[in-house]
Write an enzyme that holds these catalytic residues in place. Structure first.
Site, PDB file in Angstrom:
ATOM      1  N   SER A  79       0.835  -1.200   0.000  1.00 17.11           N
ATOM      2  CA  SER A  79       0.000   0.000   0.000  1.00 17.11           C
ATOM      3  C   SER A  79       0.868   1.247   0.000  1.00 17.11           C
ATOM      4  O   SER A  79       1.618   1.490   0.953  1.00 17.11           O
ATOM      5  CB  SER A  79      -0.915   0.014   1.233  1.00 17.11           C
ATOM      6  OG  SER A  79      -1.519   1.276   1.389  1.00 17.11           O
ATOM      7  N   GLN A  98      -0.317   4.169   0.336  1.00 21.54           N
ATOM      8  CA  GLN A  98      -0.866   5.053   1.364  1.00 21.54           C
ATOM      9  C   GLN A  98      -0.222   4.774   2.719  1.00 21.54           C
ATOM     10  O   GLN A  98       0.172   5.697   3.431  1.00 21.54           O
ATOM     11  CB  GLN A  98      -2.381   4.885   1.435  1.00 21.54           C
ATOM     12  CG  GLN A  98      -3.109   5.361   0.201  1.00 21.54           C
ATOM     13  CD  GLN A  98      -4.607   5.136   0.285  1.00 21.54           C
ATOM     14  OE1 GLN A  98      -5.137   4.697   1.307  1.00 21.54           O
ATOM     15  NE2 GLN A  98      -5.304   5.441  -0.801  1.00 21.54           N
ATOM     16  N   ASP A 103      -5.784   0.772  -8.907  1.00 23.49           N
ATOM     17  CA  ASP A 103      -6.904   1.690  -9.128  1.00 23.49           C
ATOM     18  C   ASP A 103      -7.612   1.432 -10.454  1.00 23.49           C
ATOM     19  O   ASP A 103      -8.768   1.827 -10.639  1.00 23.49           O
ATOM     20  CB  ASP A 103      -6.425   3.143  -9.093  1.00 23.49           C
ATOM     21  CG  ASP A 103      -6.137   3.629  -7.691  1.00 23.49           C
ATOM     22  OD1 ASP A 103      -6.653   3.026  -6.724  1.00 23.49           O
ATOM     23  OD2 ASP A 103      -5.383   4.613  -7.541  1.00 23.49           O
ATOM     24  N   LYS A 132     -11.715  -0.940  -0.674  1.00 18.98           N
ATOM     25  CA  LYS A 132     -11.692   0.372  -1.310  1.00 18.98           C
ATOM     26  C   LYS A 132     -12.977   1.122  -0.945  1.00 18.98           C
ATOM     27  O   LYS A 132     -13.643   0.787   0.032  1.00 18.98           O
ATOM     28  CB  LYS A 132     -11.524   0.212  -2.824  1.00 18.98           C
ATOM     29  CG  LYS A 132     -10.143  -0.304  -3.240  1.00 18.98           C
ATOM     30  CD  LYS A 132      -9.070   0.733  -2.961  1.00 18.98           C
ATOM     31  CE  LYS A 132      -7.717   0.327  -3.475  1.00 18.98           C
ATOM     32  NZ  LYS A 132      -6.686   1.364  -3.221  1.00 18.98           N
TER      33      LYS A 132
END
Length: 435
Positions: free
Chosen positions: A165, A167, A314, A341
């Site tokens: 990830s 993020q 994505d 998500k």
């Protein structure tokens, strides 16, 4: 309810400049906020998610002004943020929320992040737990938002990531900047590196080993404001890349699109499927970018596994749509991250594509899709499920049909791409009847 544009008789044609990259827009705001001096961001994405980041930073004392897609951020340095007077409302902005958890963990005050119903269901312990190895103190609500961040001095860490990830990695990097000693972060698989690139441009010292997975962060840099020109968002361009590939007779050019190698997974997937895409690389001092010309093509099926997923996470709704038009059976696995998500995207992708008659079977971590089966429309009533990427995927799928479709919760698209339908119209022949 939004009436979607259906199949253009002569395909899609023309050129388009897509909005600025969402990931880079978020990060430019945050890094500008903790730098010294003025940061100017050009081609900023003024979508709902990025505006949530902008507002949150203003609430912790950062002076920010915006004129259309140009933003100026008066930095306050690493230790200059101030306590907000109320909880920071993050809306649906998952990237902003996770990165701010890292950024605020080392500050000298407490702060609380809240979000909308969708964001409040997304897992946040994956961020709080690694931050705690640095001495951070965060209080979650059953692993979710609201989260209260009790700012305190941080120590460097060596952390082996348990999820692939960007993020989570970026949250750790932003916290590591504020630590007393260096930190090392080891990724399972390489993920997008916008945070590292931007921070180094602002004066940080972040190095990545030759394995492309081990990242070392030197603490307490003196970051200096910069001028950042945000490239076109490849994740936004991906919808038109897919449309031109699957709508017969199409040929389009997308200008000045970001081509960071950690983000070009869809281009690689499309090439493997037999797609027709030409790349003209442009000179740029920061993120790599270029012009993309895409022509309709007869596609072949593809198999994707966990190693392929981070570079295309994505765009997986669009990979499923591409596979739904391919001449064979495609298998996508290792994509369990889709379950957490904005929606459970494995479920919502299957739900919406089945409405179109696509032969798609859900797996725990992906799909099996038989593109040889003709689409037999089951209903004209489609739904974004409040997920911007699902909404845009459905709108692109509608371009293969001659029957008009209705999209519920179409406003979710504004989260990342407020001008999506206007931009799509630019690629239609002037004689087409538009909804």
């Amino acid at each position: 309810m939004k009436t979607l544009i259906t199949r253009p008789a002569r395909g899609l044609h023309g050129s388009l400049t897509v909005p600025g990259d969402k990931s880079i827009s978020h990060r430019s705001l945050m890094i500008g906020a903790i730098s010294h001096g003025m940061t100017t961001i050009q081609h900023f994405l003024p979508a709902a998610d990025c505006l949530s980041t902008l507002t949150a930073l203003q609430q912790v004392g950062v002076q920010i002004t915006r004129q259309a897609t140009t933003v100026q951020v008066q930095g306050r340095g690493l230790t200059g943020l101030i306590a907000p007077k109320k909880a920071l409302q993050m809306g649906n902005a998952g990237t902003a929320t996770r990165l701010l958890m890292g950024l605020l963990a080392g500050q000298a005050f407490d702060s609380t992040l809240i979000g909308d119903a969708s964001l409040s269901q997304r897992p946040m312990a994956r961020v709080s737990e690694p931050l705690q190895t640095m001495g951070a103190e965060l209080t979650l609500t059953d692993g979710h938002l609201p989260v209260t961040i009790h700012g305190r001095p941080l120590q460097g860490t060596h952390y082996d990531m348990t999820v692939a990830s960007a993020q989570v990695k970026s949250a750790l990097i932003l916290a590591a900047l504020q630590a007393k000693t260096p930190s090392t972060i080891v990724e399972q698989l390489p993920t997008r590196d916008h945070t590292e690139r931007l921070l180094n441009a602002f004066g940080a010292k972040i190095t990545t080993a030759v394995d492309h997975r081990t990242i070392t962060v030197q603490p307490q840099p003196q970051l200096q404001g910069q001028t950042v020109t945000v490239p076109g968002d490849l994740s936004s361009a991906a919808f038109f890349i897919t449309a031109a590939s699957i709508v017969p007779g199409s040929k389009i050019t997308l200008k000045r699109v970001g081509l960071n190698p950690t983000r070009t997974g869809l281009l690689d997937v499309l090439a493997r499927m037999g797609g027709k895409i030409e790349i003209e690389r442009l000179q740029n001092p920061g993120e790599p970018l270029g012009n993309l010309t895409v022509t309709a093509a007869k596609l072949q099926p593809i198999d994707l596994t966990a190693a392929d997923i981070p570079a295309v996470i994505d765009e997986l709704p669009l990979v499923a749509l591409l596979a739904a038009t391919a001449d064979g059976v495609s298998h996508i696995s290792g994509a369990g991250e889709l379950r957490v998500k904005e929606t459970d995207r494995i479920s919502t992708i299957c739900t919406e594509l089945r409405k179109l008659g696509v032969a798609i079977t859900a797996q725990p971590d992906g799909f099996i899709i038989d593109g040889r089966q003709p689409w037999r429309l089951q209903t004209t009533q489609m739904d974004s499920h409040g997920d911007h990427r699902i909404g845009m995927m459905v709108a692109i799928a509608a371009l293969r049909l001659t029957t008009s479709l209705q999209l519920a919760q179409a406003t979710a698209i504004n989260i990342s791409y407020p001008t999506f339908f206007e931009d799509l119209r630019q690629l239609l022949p002037a004689t087409e009847v538009l909804a």
